[in-house]
Design a protein around this motif. Sequence first.
Motif, PDB file in Angstrom:
ATOM      1  N   MET A   1       0.962 -19.417  -2.104  1.00 42.41           N
ATOM      2  CA  MET A   1       1.173 -18.708  -3.371  1.00 42.41           C
ATOM      3  C   MET A   1       0.136 -17.622  -3.602  1.00 42.41           C
ATOM      4  O   MET A   1       0.450 -16.559  -4.146  1.00 42.41           O
ATOM      5  N   PHE A   2      -1.104 -17.871  -3.208  1.00 43.30           N
ATOM      6  CA  PHE A   2      -2.159 -16.877  -3.393  1.00 43.30           C
ATOM      7  C   PHE A   2      -1.832 -15.610  -2.603  1.00 43.30           C
ATOM      8  O   PHE A   2      -1.937 -14.493  -3.112  1.00 43.30           O
ATOM      9  N   GLY A   3      -1.415 -15.787  -1.354  1.00 45.66           N
ATOM     10  CA  GLY A   3      -1.052 -14.632  -0.536  1.00 45.66           C
ATOM     11  C   GLY A   3       0.196 -13.935  -1.034  1.00 45.66           C
ATOM     12  O   GLY A   3       0.272 -12.693  -1.036  1.00 45.66           O
ATOM     13  N   VAL A   4       1.179 -14.692  -1.477  1.00 47.09           N
ATOM     14  CA  VAL A   4       2.437 -14.109  -1.948  1.00 47.09           C
ATOM     15  C   VAL A   4       2.233 -13.307  -3.231  1.00 47.09           C
ATOM     16  O   VAL A   4       2.880 -12.274  -3.437  1.00 47.09           O
ATOM     17  N   ALA A   5       1.324 -13.751  -4.104  1.00 45.40           N
ATOM     18  CA  ALA A   5       1.040 -13.000  -5.333  1.00 45.40           C
ATOM     19  C   ALA A   5       0.563 -11.591  -5.002  1.00 45.40           C
ATOM     20  O   ALA A   5       1.000 -10.605  -5.619  1.00 45.40           O
ATOM     21  N   ILE A   6      -0.322 -11.488  -4.034  1.00 45.54           N
ATOM     22  CA  ILE A   6      -0.837 -10.171  -3.617  1.00 45.54           C
ATOM     23  C   ILE A   6       0.267  -9.345  -2.957  1.00 45.54           C
ATOM     24  O   ILE A   6       0.407  -8.143  -3.214  1.00 45.54           O
ATOM     25  N   LEU A   7       1.072  -9.993  -2.114  1.00 42.43           N
ATOM     26  CA  LEU A   7       2.160  -9.292  -1.428  1.00 42.43           C
ATOM     27  C   LEU A   7       3.193  -8.755  -2.416  1.00 42.43           C
ATOM     28  O   LEU A   7       3.639  -7.604  -2.303  1.00 42.43           O
ATOM     29  N   MET A   8       3.576  -9.558  -3.407  1.00 43.88           N
ATOM     30  CA  MET A   8       4.596  -9.119  -4.367  1.00 43.88           C
ATOM     31  C   MET A   8       4.108  -7.934  -5.197  1.00 43.88           C
ATOM     32  O   MET A   8       4.881  -7.027  -5.519  1.00 43.88           O
ATOM     33  N   LEU A   9       2.823  -7.936  -5.542  1.00 45.75           N
ATOM     34  CA  LEU A   9       2.281  -6.817  -6.305  1.00 45.75           C
ATOM     35  C   LEU A   9       2.404  -5.511  -5.525  1.00 45.75           C
ATOM     36  O   LEU A   9       2.616  -4.443  -6.108  1.00 45.75           O
ATOM     37  N   ALA A  10       2.284  -5.584  -4.209  1.00 41.46           N
ATOM     38  CA  ALA A  10       2.331  -4.366  -3.386  1.00 41.46           C
ATOM     39  C   ALA A  10       3.729  -3.786  -3.263  1.00 41.46           C
ATOM     40  O   ALA A  10       3.888  -2.582  -2.992  1.00 41.46           O
ATOM     41  N   ILE A  11       4.770  -4.587  -3.456  1.00 42.96           N
ATOM     42  CA  ILE A  11       6.144  -4.138  -3.187  1.00 42.96           C
ATOM     43  C   ILE A  11       6.549  -2.911  -4.006  1.00 42.96           C
ATOM     44  O   ILE A  11       7.038  -1.919  -3.431  1.00 42.96           O
ATOM     45  N   PRO A  12       6.381  -2.880  -5.345  1.00 34.90           N
ATOM     46  CA  PRO A  12       6.781  -1.671  -6.086  1.00 34.90           C
ATOM     47  C   PRO A  12       6.027  -0.420  -5.663  1.00 34.90           C
ATOM     48  O   PRO A  12       6.611   0.677  -5.613  1.00 34.90           O
ATOM     49  N   PHE A  13       4.741  -0.559  -5.360  1.00 32.29           N
ATOM     50  CA  PHE A  13       3.951   0.601  -4.937  1.00 32.29           C
ATOM     51  C   PHE A  13       4.462   1.147  -3.602  1.00 32.29           C
ATOM     52  O   PHE A  13       4.574   2.366  -3.408  1.00 32.29           O
ATOM     53  N   ILE A  14       4.766   0.249  -2.675  1.00 36.86           N
ATOM     54  CA  ILE A  14       5.278   0.671  -1.367  1.00 36.86           C
ATOM     55  C   ILE A  14       6.655   1.323  -1.523  1.00 36.86           C
ATOM     56  O   ILE A  14       6.947   2.358  -0.915  1.00 36.86           O
ATOM     57  N   TYR A  15       7.488   0.725  -2.361  1.00 36.10           N
ATOM     58  CA  TYR A  15       8.861   1.214  -2.540  1.00 36.10           C
ATOM     59  C   TYR A  15       8.880   2.631  -3.117  1.00 36.10           C
ATOM     60  O   TYR A  15       9.630   3.499  -2.656  1.00 36.10           O
TER      61      TYR A  15
ATOM     62  N   GLY B   1       6.155   4.766  -3.316  1.00 36.05           N
ATOM     63  CA  GLY B   1       5.415   5.699  -2.486  1.00 36.05           C
ATOM     64  C   GLY B   1       3.965   5.895  -2.861  1.00 36.05           C
ATOM     65  O   GLY B   1       3.322   6.835  -2.394  1.00 36.05           O
ATOM     66  N   GLY B   2       3.396   5.030  -3.705  1.00 40.52           N
ATOM     67  CA  GLY B   2       1.979   5.146  -4.033  1.00 40.52           C
ATOM     68  C   GLY B   2       1.703   4.832  -5.487  1.00 40.52           C
ATOM     69  O   GLY B   2       2.618   4.702  -6.311  1.00 40.52           O
ATOM     70  N   VAL B   3       0.410   4.735  -5.810  1.00 38.46           N
ATOM     71  CA  VAL B   3       0.001   4.372  -7.166  1.00 38.46           C
ATOM     72  C   VAL B   3       0.360   5.466  -8.168  1.00 38.46           C
ATOM     73  O   VAL B   3       0.955   5.207  -9.219  1.00 38.46           O
ATOM     74  N   THR B   4       0.009   6.712  -7.847  1.00 39.65           N
ATOM     75  CA  THR B   4       0.275   7.824  -8.766  1.00 39.65           C
ATOM     76  C   THR B   4       1.760   7.981  -9.010  1.00 39.65           C
ATOM     77  O   THR B   4       2.213   8.130 -10.156  1.00 39.65           O
ATOM     78  N   GLU B   5       2.540   7.927  -7.944  1.00 40.49           N
ATOM     79  CA  GLU B   5       3.993   8.087  -8.060  1.00 40.49           C
ATOM     80  C   GLU B   5       4.606   6.988  -8.923  1.00 40.49           C
ATOM     81  O   GLU B   5       5.500   7.243  -9.739  1.00 40.49           O
ATOM     82  N   LEU B   6       4.106   5.760  -8.747  1.00 42.85           N
ATOM     83  CA  LEU B   6       4.652   4.643  -9.503  1.00 42.85           C
ATOM     84  C   LEU B   6       4.404   4.810 -10.993  1.00 42.85           C
ATOM     85  O   LEU B   6       5.325   4.689 -11.814  1.00 42.85           O
ATOM     86  N   PHE B   7       3.174   5.116 -11.393  1.00 39.02           N
ATOM     87  CA  PHE B   7       2.858   5.201 -12.817  1.00 39.02           C
ATOM     88  C   PHE B   7       3.465   6.452 -13.458  1.00 39.02           C
ATOM     89  O   PHE B   7       3.805   6.434 -14.647  1.00 39.02           O
TER      90      PHE B   7
END
Length: 510
Positions: free
Chosen positions: A198-212, A214-220
């Motif tokens: 669960m600890f690893g999956v929490a970090i992985l799930m957070l990354a999914i929207p940013f990857i999808y 294209g980055g932090v700036t683009e997401l916000f």
Amino acid sequence: MEYFKERYLTLLLILIYILGCLAIGWYFKKKAAKDVEGYYIAKREIPGWVISLAFFSTSASTNTYIGQAGKSFEFGLSWAWMGFIWTFFCIISWQLLGPRMRFQSARLRSFTIPDYFHLRYKSRLAKTIRVLSAAIILFATLWYMVGIAKGCAHVLSSVLDIPYEYGAFSILFITCAYTIWGGMYSVLWTDAIQGIIMFGVAILMLAIPFIYVGGVTELFDTLRQTDHKTASGAAIGEGLVSFGQLVPFLYILGIGLAIGMKQISEPKNLIRFYSIDNAKSMRFAMIWTPFFLGISLVCVMGLGALVHAMASGEEATYLIRNTDEVIGFMLDKFDNELVSGICVAGLFAAGMSSLASVIIIIGTAFVKDLWHVVRPMQEKKIITRTKWFMAFYCVLVYAFTLFPIAGIVELTAFAGAVFAASFFPAIFGGLYLKWGTDLGALVSMIVGMLTNIIWRFGIRFRYEAMEEVHEIIPAFLMSLFSYVLVSKLTHNRKPDSEHLGLLFDTEQKA
């Protein structure tokens, strides 16, 4: 064949995980069946790192990874404040309750939370408290388990196209199987493994929207410019990234208190303190448990808000009214079989860890704290009947899961409110207040339970001004006030000095 070809990797990862849990349960089957102490609390011989991970995994259940994460789709990043409230109560639980609960439960030879009340308050009335607290556990746990099974079933439906009723059945009865086999041994050791996942999956799930996106700036930038609507049809605007714009802080505080305070009063968490092997292990767990929980909560509590960047207007309109399906939507939209497999295994772990913990709690509450109190039985029969009741209760939960009365967050928050208001004053008073009495504990439980029910079903949703005031707030205050007042008025009912000395005078040497 086409179905398996498209999803074989996800199915394989889930299968490996499930077989691992079942193997652990089978491995401890013989050891757990030797006596009640082994089956109920693993003979108080579990290492601190296992307890720490087990506490984290059972606290951060499907409610967190699916229900709470999805709720932020509706309420924005403001919902992440829930994580801070929750972590704060985790620290309180381990700093204030853990060491004393471990010491006193060992001195009293207590195996369950209800029998702790019985042994701590030491009177004929204390037996009534034991029975009442067991009944409260059976009532509140039903809604908690329904919320967990509901969340897991939605994910399986979204990611693997498994019908809701089959998904709910699988999560309940796989967990029931390994819990019945290995008792508390299998619960704690599988929880520890689930905590790592669960600890690893929490970090992985957070990354999914940013990857999808294209980055932090683009997401916000996408979130600030969204044209999505709220459930009432109003424009969200910058509400996703603005504090308190989409949800009153009072509502966040109410839900946060209900779920956070659940950690300091819920039997499935408190029983962890019984099983830890020594004071050194306790100190380790006191430091690392809030760390594991806090990092994970930071990752998932605001996740749903970020999913807006992945959703079209039509998809957002549906999800804003069905927030329990947001995480399943995110994984399906990301469309990566390996990531989906890892995340679904992690979500399974989140659900199973909490389900296993409460399954054994309801079994012990009914058999040892209700049935055995009314009609004493041999120790061998206690374990056998506990197993049979756990299986029966899972069938009952499955029936309610098919027709849930509310969403995941509300179901689990209500259960948490019942536990916090009914149990915390009696537990805290038992651990810290020598003048706490049996009558004070009994009255506080009754007041806490009744206030929860009356406020939720008779006041909160009947009067608009009260809708954001969660039942935990009035229920907890009334229960605590009742405990203090009645205990002071009945001070002559406190246990004798010899009994209190057993619990208080030498605790620092433990």
